[in-house]
Design a protein around this motif. Sequence first.
Motif, PDB file in Angstrom:
ATOM      1  N   ARG A 163     -22.228 -50.279  15.860  1.00  0.00           N
ATOM      2  CA  ARG A 163     -21.555 -51.541  15.471  1.00  0.00           C
ATOM      3  C   ARG A 163     -20.744 -52.044  16.659  1.00  0.00           C
ATOM      4  O   ARG A 163     -20.778 -53.212  17.008  1.00  0.00           O
ATOM      5  CB  ARG A 163     -20.642 -51.236  14.265  1.00  0.00           C
ATOM      6  CG  ARG A 163     -19.658 -52.321  13.920  1.00  0.00           C
ATOM      7  CD  ARG A 163     -20.289 -53.366  13.019  1.00  0.00           C
ATOM      8  NE  ARG A 163     -19.305 -54.362  12.615  1.00  0.00           N
ATOM      9  CZ  ARG A 163     -19.007 -55.448  13.331  1.00  0.00           C
ATOM     10  NH1 ARG A 163     -19.634 -55.683  14.462  1.00  0.00           N
ATOM     11  NH2 ARG A 163     -18.112 -56.313  12.923  1.00  0.00           N
ATOM     12  N   LEU A 167     -29.412 -57.121  22.847  1.00  0.00           N
ATOM     13  CA  LEU A 167     -29.322 -57.786  21.542  1.00  0.00           C
ATOM     14  C   LEU A 167     -30.668 -58.369  21.129  1.00  0.00           C
ATOM     15  O   LEU A 167     -31.113 -58.196  19.992  1.00  0.00           O
ATOM     16  CB  LEU A 167     -28.293 -58.917  21.615  1.00  0.00           C
ATOM     17  CG  LEU A 167     -26.878 -58.606  21.105  1.00  0.00           C
ATOM     18  CD1 LEU A 167     -26.006 -59.835  21.168  1.00  0.00           C
ATOM     19  CD2 LEU A 167     -26.919 -58.054  19.698  1.00  0.00           C
ATOM     20  N   ILE A 200     -22.193 -59.293  21.872  1.00  0.00           N
ATOM     21  CA  ILE A 200     -21.992 -60.722  21.576  1.00  0.00           C
ATOM     22  C   ILE A 200     -20.784 -61.234  22.360  1.00  0.00           C
ATOM     23  O   ILE A 200     -20.811 -62.303  22.973  1.00  0.00           O
ATOM     24  CB  ILE A 200     -21.779 -60.926  20.062  1.00  0.00           C
ATOM     25  CG1 ILE A 200     -23.047 -60.538  19.293  1.00  0.00           C
ATOM     26  CG2 ILE A 200     -21.400 -62.360  19.752  1.00  0.00           C
ATOM     27  CD1 ILE A 200     -22.896 -60.588  17.802  1.00  0.00           C
ATOM     28  N   LEU A 201     -19.731 -60.406  22.416  1.00  0.00           N
ATOM     29  CA  LEU A 201     -18.514 -60.847  23.101  1.00  0.00           C
ATOM     30  C   LEU A 201     -18.785 -61.119  24.579  1.00  0.00           C
ATOM     31  O   LEU A 201     -18.365 -62.137  25.127  1.00  0.00           O
ATOM     32  CB  LEU A 201     -17.429 -59.770  22.985  1.00  0.00           C
ATOM     33  CG  LEU A 201     -16.143 -60.087  23.753  1.00  0.00           C
ATOM     34  CD1 LEU A 201     -15.370 -61.202  23.076  1.00  0.00           C
ATOM     35  CD2 LEU A 201     -15.276 -58.855  23.918  1.00  0.00           C
ATOM     36  N   ARG A 245     -23.049 -53.618  19.334  1.00  0.00           N
ATOM     37  CA  ARG A 245     -23.564 -54.984  19.048  1.00  0.00           C
ATOM     38  C   ARG A 245     -22.442 -56.006  19.133  1.00  0.00           C
ATOM     39  O   ARG A 245     -22.594 -57.082  19.716  1.00  0.00           O
ATOM     40  CB  ARG A 245     -24.220 -55.006  17.674  1.00  0.00           C
ATOM     41  CG  ARG A 245     -25.538 -54.222  17.609  1.00  0.00           C
ATOM     42  CD  ARG A 245     -26.312 -54.554  16.354  1.00  0.00           C
ATOM     43  NE  ARG A 245     -25.481 -54.377  15.164  1.00  0.00           N
ATOM     44  CZ  ARG A 245     -25.351 -53.209  14.528  1.00  0.00           C
ATOM     45  NH1 ARG A 245     -25.970 -52.144  15.013  1.00  0.00           N
ATOM     46  NH2 ARG A 245     -24.618 -53.102  13.442  1.00  0.00           N
ATOM     47  N   ALA A 246     -21.262 -55.658  18.596  1.00  0.00           N
ATOM     48  CA  ALA A 246     -20.149 -56.626  18.623  1.00  0.00           C
ATOM     49  C   ALA A 246     -19.772 -56.940  20.069  1.00  0.00           C
ATOM     50  O   ALA A 246     -19.635 -58.102  20.451  1.00  0.00           O
ATOM     51  CB  ALA A 246     -18.945 -56.051  17.880  1.00  0.00           C
TER      52      ALA A 246
END
Lengths: 58, 242, 221
Positions: free
Chosen positions: B153, B81, B160-161, B156-157
């Motif tokens: 997508r 990230l 973060i999780l 990246r999601a």
Amino acid sequence: MTDTYSILSMTEHAGYVWPCYALAAVLLIGLVVSSLNGLRKTRIELEQAEKNIVRTPQ
Amino acid sequence: MKMLHQFANPTRFLRLSTRVEPWALVVTVVCFALGLYYALFSSPVDYQQGHTVRIMYIHVPAAWMALFCYTAMAVSAAVALIWKHALADVAAKSTAPIGAVFTLLALVTGSLWGKPMWGTWWVWDARLTSMLVLFFLYLGYMALRDAFDDPARGARASSILVIVGFVNVPIIKFSVDWWNTLHQPSSVFRMGGPKIHPDMLVPLLLMAAAFQFYYFWLLLVRMRRELMAQRLRALRHRQAEH
Amino acid sequence: MKGLMAIFRRELRLAMRQSTDSAMVVAFFIIAVVLFAFGVGPEPNMLAKIGPGVIWVAALLAAMLSMDRLFQSDHDDGTLELLVLAPVALELTVCVKILVHWLTTGLPLIIAAPLLFVMMNVPTEIWPVMLYTLLLGTPVLSLIGSVGAALVLGARRGGVLLSLLVLPLLIPVLIFAVGAGDAVLFGQGAKANLLLLGGMFLASLALAPWATAQALREAVA
């Protein structure tokens, strides 16, 4: 060193020790087989895709 | 930091990994052979638990690896990230299933170890419960990862999780320990089991090393596959445009 | 600051217009608890024993229910891009949205809770503590839930996925909230639990909006 006979019989706990090792084998080897299988399949598809590129030059 | 970027480009990684992989495989097989020999044949029987102590040689390394893989995922997701390091993201994605398998293995062997000890398959012991929650975190990561049509997508999601999840792991561990001691059924024999007897340490460490190298080798294999899949997707995408 | 107030008024007006949403959340909360009573049987001291736990689990599920719509409508009609590009810091906008979400779901749950304390025969001496835990705990549900809501934007089956992602992270809140009730019953007093819940609230207040904003930027990018 405990003799092999008592290992195989393992008294009454054998029913719990062997399934553990069997399950470990199944899970770990299963993951390896599926990974290698995926790798082979993707490599074949990639080679085909690259062949198609050559046949239809831009 | 330069070393980090040096590995960023896939071709150098592929060249390096094809050289390292056979060695990793050899070491894994050797460690497993030695570990299993010591674990099954030449380690002492525990005075209290009898042979069930041999389950520890699978359960404990699997639990260690479950946590190690989640940490590896969190670190590589952070790198992916922050520095937009594509290879780190591939590493995180490849680690997830391996970590989930280790967690599942730790859970089932833990319950198999619990049965002869307490007569029940599932015990709400603090460590087993935290391992169960960790398993859900793995499932959540993998589910989120491919819940999107656009893989970038999803990547990246889920990165973060896994970082948010990683921050919560110690809190969950602390609260489950606290919750377990509060509702501690009186007769529970501490899951810790016997003090680690030196003769038992050898198989334990060997099996831990075997699991570690197994992870390292399989990670390289899965990363190679993921890179190929990404290249395939790019080729098909470009072809679709013409 | 003016911009922030404008966003707050907009959100509040939107929420007021669909006030039936919070009524539905409270209705779900009550039905869930009633179902447990049917399942476990009307026997009073059994209900008293599981009361706090059941009420808290139902509150957790009720909060999750209305969570994925937090950003969904803005995401679909494009206002999310405007919010991201707005001069106001995205983290503050997210805080405002979470506050409004708490006002429309967390608060109604707290108001409806005493009714359920009666139905579940919860001993009266732990009523105040349970209300404190709900007061401290429900904002954490909204805060951590908002991270999940932002992450699942645009995902297939977002609602179910949101619960799978967020519920494991809310286990500590559940443990200490219900533990507070037991602590009072055992006579130890619930100070430790409430302090820990307060700590979790402040930690998630500081970290969650930042993570949500990051997730929203990814969703919009």
